[in-house]
Enzyme design. Structure first.
Site, PDB file in Angstrom:
ATOM      1  N   LYS A 189       0.882  -1.078   0.142  1.00 34.79           N
ATOM      2  CA  LYS A 189      -0.452  -0.271   0.123  1.00 34.79           C
ATOM      3  C   LYS A 189       0.794   1.359   0.131  1.00 34.79           C
ATOM      4  O   LYS A 189       1.704   1.493   0.964  1.00 34.79           O
ATOM      5  CB  LYS A 189      -1.059   0.326   1.265  1.00 34.79           C
TER       6      LYS A 189
ATOM      7  N   GLU B 216      -8.957  -8.305   5.213  1.00 35.59           N
ATOM      8  CA  GLU B 216      -8.580  -7.623   4.333  1.00 35.59           C
ATOM      9  C   GLU B 216      -9.445  -8.624   3.321  1.00 35.59           C
ATOM     10  O   GLU B 216      -9.534  -9.925   3.441  1.00 35.59           O
ATOM     11  CB  GLU B 216      -7.559  -7.752   3.745  1.00 35.59           C
TER      12      GLU B 216
ATOM     13  N   GLU C   6      -7.013 -11.968   4.116  1.00 36.31           N
ATOM     14  CA  GLU C   6      -6.206 -12.087   5.426  1.00 36.31           C
ATOM     15  C   GLU C   6      -7.012 -11.350   6.468  1.00 36.31           C
ATOM     16  O   GLU C   6      -7.142 -10.611   6.633  1.00 36.31           O
ATOM     17  CB  GLU C   6      -5.440 -12.180   4.785  1.00 36.31           C
TER      18      GLU C   6
ATOM     19  N   ARG D  96      -3.523  -7.005  14.854  1.00 41.17           N
ATOM     20  CA  ARG D  96      -2.325  -5.972  14.888  1.00 41.17           C
ATOM     21  C   ARG D  96      -2.734  -4.379  14.299  1.00 41.17           C
ATOM     22  O   ARG D  96      -3.656  -4.688  13.641  1.00 41.17           O
ATOM     23  CB  ARG D  96      -0.971  -5.550  14.764  1.00 41.17           C
TER      24      ARG D  96
HETATM   25  P1  ADP Z   1       0.724  -9.618   2.789  1.00 40.42           P
HETATM   26  O1  ADP Z   1       0.097 -10.418   3.645  1.00 40.42           O
HETATM   27  O2  ADP Z   1       1.459 -10.363   1.628  1.00 40.42           O
HETATM   28  O3  ADP Z   1       0.086  -8.332   2.533  1.00 40.42           O
HETATM   29  P2  ADP Z   1      -1.884 -10.310   0.836  1.00 40.42           P
HETATM   30  O4  ADP Z   1      -2.729 -11.596   0.789  1.00 40.42           O
HETATM   31  O5  ADP Z   1      -2.254  -9.242   1.986  1.00 40.42           O
HETATM   32  O6  ADP Z   1      -0.574 -10.299   1.463  1.00 40.42           O
HETATM   33  O7  ADP Z   1      -2.472  -9.789  -0.288  1.00 40.42           O
HETATM   34  C1  ADP Z   1      -1.788  -8.580  -1.043  1.00 40.42           C
HETATM   35  C2  ADP Z   1      -2.170  -7.107  -1.724  1.00 40.42           C
HETATM   36  O8  ADP Z   1      -1.663  -8.628  -3.258  1.00 40.42           O
HETATM   37  C3  ADP Z   1      -4.004  -6.817  -1.812  1.00 40.42           C
HETATM   38  O9  ADP Z   1      -4.042  -6.473  -1.067  1.00 40.42           O
HETATM   39  C4  ADP Z   1      -3.471  -7.424  -3.543  1.00 40.42           C
HETATM   40  O10 ADP Z   1      -3.251  -5.854  -3.870  1.00 40.42           O
HETATM   41  C5  ADP Z   1      -3.027  -8.341  -4.367  1.00 40.42           C
HETATM   42  N1  ADP Z   1      -3.851  -9.403  -3.970  1.00 40.42           N
HETATM   43  C6  ADP Z   1      -3.653 -10.432  -2.760  1.00 40.42           C
HETATM   44  N2  ADP Z   1      -4.683 -12.221  -3.227  1.00 40.42           N
HETATM   45  C7  ADP Z   1      -5.139 -11.552  -4.485  1.00 40.42           C
HETATM   46  C8  ADP Z   1      -5.868 -12.219  -5.630  1.00 40.42           C
HETATM   47  N3  ADP Z   1      -6.198 -13.433  -4.724  1.00 40.42           N
HETATM   48  N4  ADP Z   1      -6.076 -11.893  -6.756  1.00 40.42           N
HETATM   49  C9  ADP Z   1      -5.871 -10.595  -6.651  1.00 40.42           C
HETATM   50  N5  ADP Z   1      -4.333  -9.718  -5.654  1.00 40.42           N
HETATM   51  C10 ADP Z   1      -4.322 -10.382  -4.822  1.00 40.42           C
END
Ligand code: ADP
Length: 457
Positions: free
Chosen positions: A237, A275, A288, A292
């Site tokens: 982000k 999220e 996820e 925290r």
């Molecule tokens: P991390 O824990 O590494 O931050 P996340 O699961 O929170 O990983 O995902 C981070 C970002 O990756 C999301 O905000 C989105 O932009 C992208 N992302 C994650 N999963 C998907 C998905 N299934 N399809 C498209 N983009 C995804």
């Protein structure tokens, strides 16, 4: 009430925690590595203890160093901030065993939600929609291929223990998936110490929308609406806002109810964030939960008026959450820009140097969470976040116009920052019209670089 808290973190979040403690009359001890001796948090805290050399593994990621610092200084609580050990259930358990109140959920719920496979299963069982994908951890590339055949390409391989957008790999067809599988597994093992992977449908042109929750230890929980974090670079982000321009009251209520059902099903306590990815039709899918405080928590604070870090401390002290759901209103609009020590013109290359002059923006509707001061040299051992500039106003446009003013006003000399790109982003017509998605910043960045290059010719 907690009396003395060890801040097991650094940078702007350490300052944020020290401030919240001071307002509650809680004494603070900042744990610092040798690289952070001159940090602002060390200056502001009541006490500070050196916990080791600069490498995180020997300081901020070392439970024995942190716990002994807490015990020696007579602390009764530990705030982990974000990153480092904040989502490590072993650390939480060690704190509890040493009679230190861990300011966060129980080790048991962290274990469930810190693992993306278990987190997905738990939320699905509670009736929260999840992204189509593998049920559990992938056993082999063959299993990945079989699931991909059912859900269709593109697919995403994700480390179960992942975080910070690291280690994810997209595959557009069978060949790519077969090639990506061993690489993703090796990367996950190297980055997180565990090679477990899960497979999800890769959703395109989606938005990242997350729900903030607060729950006390007496069974009362509320949600504080959503944040939109669709402005991302490499799944990380860079700008966040609240409320989401694509979420109205009805959708907010539905997502909030789902989030609460999810956390109540595991008896979650303290602050947390669920999220989701949201498609253009408003369908949302859980990806996820972060157990925290998050970097972007200030935008929620500015629109709801609720001090989230204060509530973390009160809840950890056993106090009741006195806020009721009906009192929570998203009355204004807030935007946060992450200012990093990176050069946006050189592919966000980490920048180093001494901050020669620092003038944070001010005035009505501006908040700055930062550990910067003139003469400070940010150590290169840690992440490059220098400051979070948060602006708020009646409408999204008000907040963004105020952000433009604040970014222009902010002076940081001696070190390159991401401000020039943030300025381009907030005035980009697609972003202004709130038509961006999680892949949009990458597109904009190409355009921006070409324009900058052309201007130099
Ligand atoms: P991390 O824990 O590494 O931050 P996340 O699961 O929170 O990983 O995902 C981070 C970002 O990756 C999301 O905000 C989105 O932009 C992208 N992302 C994650 N999963 C998907 C998905 N299934 N399809 C498209 N983009 C995804």
């Amino acid at each position: 009430m907690l009396k003395k808290v060890l801040v097991a973190n650094r940078g702007e979040i350490a300052v944020r925690i020290v401030r919240a403690c001071q307002e509650l009359g809680i004494k603070t001890v900042v744990a610092f590595s040798e690289a952070d001796r001159d940090s602002l948090a060390v200056r502001l805290a009541d006490e500070a203890v050196c916990i080791g050399p600069p490498p995180p593994a020997r300081s901020y990621l070392s439970p024995p160093a942190l716990i002994s610092a807490a015990i020696i200084t007579g602390c009764d609580g530990v705030h982990p901030g974000y990153g480092f050990l904040s989502e490590n259930p072993y650390f939480a358990e060690m704190c509890t065993d040493c009679k230190l109140q861990f300011i966060g959920p129980t080790a048991e719920t962290m274990r469930l939600m810190g693992d993306k496979v278990l987190g997905r299963q738990t939320m699905r069982a509670a009736g929260v929609p999840t992204v189509p994908g593998s049920e559990g951890e992938l056993k082999s590339a063959e299993e990945a291929l079989e699931i991909a055949r059912q859900i269709g390409y593109p697919v995403l391989l994700k480390p179960s223990a992942g975080g910070g957008g690291r280690g994810m790999r997209v595959a557009n067809d069978e060949n790519e998936l077969v090639r990506a599988f061993p690489m993703a597994r090796a990367e996950a093992e190297a980055a997180f110490g565990r090679g477990d992977l899960l497979l999800e449908k890769y959703l395109v042109k989606v938005r990242h929308v997350e729900i903030q929750v607060l729950a006390d230890s007496h069974g009362h929980a509320i949600h504080l609406g959503e944040r939109d974090c669709s402005a991302q670079r490499r799944h990380q982000k860079i700008l966040e806002e609240a409320p989401s321009p694509v979420v109205g009251p009805e959708l907010r209520e539905r997502m909030g109810r789902d989030a609460l059902r999810g956390i109540n099903s595991i008896g979650y306590v303290n602050a947390g964030t669920l999220e989701f990815l949201m498609d253009q039709a408003g369908n949302y899918y859980f990806i996820e939960m972060n157990t925290r405080i998050q970097v972007e928590h200030p935008v929620t604070e500015q629109v709801t008026g609720v001090d989230l870090v204060r509530w973390q401390l009160l809840i950890a002290s056993g106090e009741r959450l006195t806020l009721q759901q009906k009192e929570i209103r998203m009355a204004r609009h807030a935007v946060e820009c992450r200012i990093n020590a990176e050069d946006p013109e050189r592919d966000f290359l980490p920048a180093a140097g001494e901050v020669e002059f620092y003038l944070p923006p001010g005035g009505l509707g501006v908040r700055v969470d930062s550990h910067l001061y003139a003469g400070y040299t940010p150590p290169r051992n840690y992440d490059s976040l220098l400051a979070k500039i948060i602006t708020f106003g009646e409408s999204r446009d008000d907040a963004l116009n105020r952000m433009r003013r604040a970014l222009h006003e902010c002076i940081i000399t001696g070190i390159k920052t991401t401000i020039p790109f943030q300025l381009a982003l907030i005035d980009d017509p697609t972003f202004r019209a709130a038509q961006h998605h999680t892949g949009y910043v990458a597109e904009l960045l190409h355009k921006w670089k070409d324009e900058r290059a052309a201007a130099l010719v």
